[in-house]
Design a protein around this motif. Structure first.
Motif, PDB file in Angstrom:
ATOM      1  N   GLY A  23       0.488  -1.204  -0.060  1.00 43.17           N
ATOM      2  CA  GLY A  23      -0.335   0.056   0.248  1.00 43.17           C
ATOM      3  C   GLY A  23       0.870   1.030   0.143  1.00 43.17           C
ATOM      4  O   GLY A  23       0.505   2.154  -0.375  1.00 43.17           O
ATOM      5  N   GLU A  24       1.871   1.108  -0.095  1.00 40.16           N
ATOM      6  CA  GLU A  24       3.015   2.461   0.579  1.00 40.16           C
ATOM      7  C   GLU A  24       3.458   2.403  -1.509  1.00 40.16           C
ATOM      8  O   GLU A  24       4.008   1.576  -2.077  1.00 40.16           O
ATOM      9  N   MET A  25       3.889   3.862  -1.218  1.00 42.38           N
ATOM     10  CA  MET A  25       4.650   3.646  -2.482  1.00 42.38           C
ATOM     11  C   MET A  25       6.238   3.468  -2.965  1.00 42.38           C
ATOM     12  O   MET A  25       6.583   3.781  -2.555  1.00 42.38           O
ATOM     13  N   GLN A  26       6.454   2.745  -3.818  1.00 36.45           N
ATOM     14  CA  GLN A  26       7.809   2.635  -3.865  1.00 36.45           C
ATOM     15  C   GLN A  26       8.694   3.849  -4.545  1.00 36.45           C
ATOM     16  O   GLN A  26       7.628   4.439  -5.315  1.00 36.45           O
ATOM     17  N   PRO A  27       9.399   3.678  -5.192  1.00 36.44           N
ATOM     18  CA  PRO A  27      10.977   4.694  -6.202  1.00 36.44           C
ATOM     19  C   PRO A  27      10.298   4.457  -7.100  1.00 36.44           C
ATOM     20  O   PRO A  27       9.975   3.766  -7.699  1.00 36.44           O
ATOM     21  N   PHE A  28      10.837   6.099  -7.697  1.00 33.19           N
ATOM     22  CA  PHE A  28       9.908   5.883  -8.952  1.00 33.19           C
ATOM     23  C   PHE A  28      11.382   5.021 -10.023  1.00 33.19           C
ATOM     24  O   PHE A  28      12.090   5.784  -9.242  1.00 33.19           O
ATOM     25  N   ARG A  29      10.847   4.704 -10.858  1.00 38.01           N
ATOM     26  CA  ARG A  29      11.215   4.440 -11.876  1.00 38.01           C
ATOM     27  C   ARG A  29      12.347   5.316 -13.090  1.00 38.01           C
ATOM     28  O   ARG A  29      11.164   5.597 -12.833  1.00 38.01           O
ATOM     29  N   PRO A  42       4.934  17.842 -21.203  1.00 40.72           N
ATOM     30  CA  PRO A  42       4.928  18.148 -19.656  1.00 40.72           C
ATOM     31  C   PRO A  42       4.356  17.534 -18.666  1.00 40.72           C
ATOM     32  O   PRO A  42       3.241  16.271 -19.694  1.00 40.72           O
ATOM     33  N   VAL A  43       4.591  17.069 -17.580  1.00 44.24           N
ATOM     34  CA  VAL A  43       3.704  16.049 -16.674  1.00 44.24           C
ATOM     35  C   VAL A  43       2.991  16.793 -16.381  1.00 44.24           C
ATOM     36  O   VAL A  43       2.971  17.079 -14.660  1.00 44.24           O
ATOM     37  N   ILE A  44       1.584  15.260 -16.315  1.00 45.32           N
ATOM     38  CA  ILE A  44       0.959  15.570 -14.827  1.00 45.32           C
ATOM     39  C   ILE A  44       0.954  14.688 -13.526  1.00 45.32           C
ATOM     40  O   ILE A  44       0.574  13.579 -14.166  1.00 45.32           O
ATOM     41  N   PRO A  45       1.791  15.599 -12.662  1.00 45.25           N
ATOM     42  CA  PRO A  45       1.186  14.521 -11.475  1.00 45.25           C
ATOM     43  C   PRO A  45      -0.134  13.300 -11.379  1.00 45.25           C
ATOM     44  O   PRO A  45      -0.729  14.373 -11.584  1.00 45.25           O
ATOM     45  N   MET A  46      -1.094  12.704 -10.812  1.00 43.04           N
ATOM     46  CA  MET A  46      -1.661  12.050 -10.369  1.00 43.04           C
ATOM     47  C   MET A  46      -1.175  10.977  -9.811  1.00 43.04           C
ATOM     48  O   MET A  46      -0.758  10.491  -9.173  1.00 43.04           O
ATOM     49  N   ALA A  47      -2.496  11.571  -8.436  1.00 41.36           N
ATOM     50  CA  ALA A  47      -2.509  10.209  -8.065  1.00 41.36           C
ATOM     51  C   ALA A  47      -4.353   9.221  -7.690  1.00 41.36           C
ATOM     52  O   ALA A  47      -5.164  10.339  -7.376  1.00 41.36           O
ATOM     53  N   VAL A  97       3.468  13.408  -6.576  1.00 41.68           N
ATOM     54  CA  VAL A  97       2.398  12.700  -6.063  1.00 41.68           C
ATOM     55  C   VAL A  97       1.428  12.241  -4.797  1.00 41.68           C
ATOM     56  O   VAL A  97       0.708  12.032  -3.917  1.00 41.68           O
ATOM     57  N   LEU A  98       2.671  11.730  -3.510  1.00 38.75           N
ATOM     58  CA  LEU A  98       2.109  11.664  -2.856  1.00 38.75           C
ATOM     59  C   LEU A  98       1.519  12.150  -2.037  1.00 38.75           C
ATOM     60  O   LEU A  98       0.464  11.974  -1.283  1.00 38.75           O
ATOM     61  N   ALA A  99       1.782  13.928  -1.702  1.00 34.96           N
ATOM     62  CA  ALA A  99       0.906  15.073  -1.656  1.00 34.96           C
ATOM     63  C   ALA A  99      -0.351  15.297  -1.872  1.00 34.96           C
ATOM     64  O   ALA A  99      -1.630  15.449  -1.505  1.00 34.96           O
ATOM     65  N   LEU A 100      -0.494  14.920  -3.537  1.00 35.75           N
ATOM     66  CA  LEU A 100      -1.690  14.445  -4.194  1.00 35.75           C
ATOM     67  C   LEU A 100      -2.480  13.022  -3.646  1.00 35.75           C
ATOM     68  O   LEU A 100      -3.902  13.774  -3.055  1.00 35.75           O
ATOM     69  N   ARG A 101      -1.729  12.182  -3.344  1.00 36.62           N
ATOM     70  CA  ARG A 101      -2.537  11.053  -2.071  1.00 36.62           C
ATOM     71  C   ARG A 101      -3.103  11.422  -0.727  1.00 36.62           C
ATOM     72  O   ARG A 101      -4.295  10.712  -0.771  1.00 36.62           O
ATOM     73  N   GLY A 102      -1.751  11.993  -0.367  1.00 33.86           N
ATOM     74  CA  GLY A 102      -2.553  12.501   1.119  1.00 33.86           C
ATOM     75  C   GLY A 102      -2.415  10.700   2.128  1.00 33.86           C
ATOM     76  O   GLY A 102      -1.885  10.068   1.532  1.00 33.86           O
TER      77      GLY A 102
END
Length: 105
Positions: A23-29, A42-47, A97-102
């Motif tokens: 359930g935790e986010m792993q490092p981005f590849r 542009p990159v649009i972050p989403m969670a 992404v972590l901030a968006l997910r909360g």
């Protein structure tokens, strides 16, 4: 992917490269940085919020989409502001992404 981005299409990726097992986010590849370097868009972050414990997760060491647990979970997609290609880094995107997910995994 290059062709689609070059034509103005939207391409969605999961930068962790796999489903989470806890359930935790792993490092981005590093693939996202390579994509943006080759095709500067542009990159649009989403969670996704509320996915952990739902029908679509591997929660509790089970397999995704095997049992009807969490079939009626509320899952939300939270969308952030676009990040210009020149500002994209793995850590910055992961933090956004972590901030968006909360707190709602």
């Amino acid at each position: 992917m290059r062709e689609a981005l070059g034509e103005g299409e939207i391409v969605g990726i999961f930068p962790e490269g796999r489903l989470t097992g806890d359930g935790e986010m792993q490092p981005f590849r590093p693939g996202i940085e390579r994509i943006v370097a080759e095709t500067p868009v542009p990159v649009i972050p989403m969670a996704l919020q509320g996915l952990w414990g739902s029908f679509f997760s591997r929660s509790y060491q089970g397999k995704a989409m095997r049992r009807w647990r969490g079939a009626f979970s509320r899952i939300a997609l939270v969308v952030g502001k676009p990040v210009p290609a020149a500002q994209v880094t793995l850590e910055m995107l992961r933090e956004r992404v972590l901030a968006l997910r909360g707190e709602r995994r």
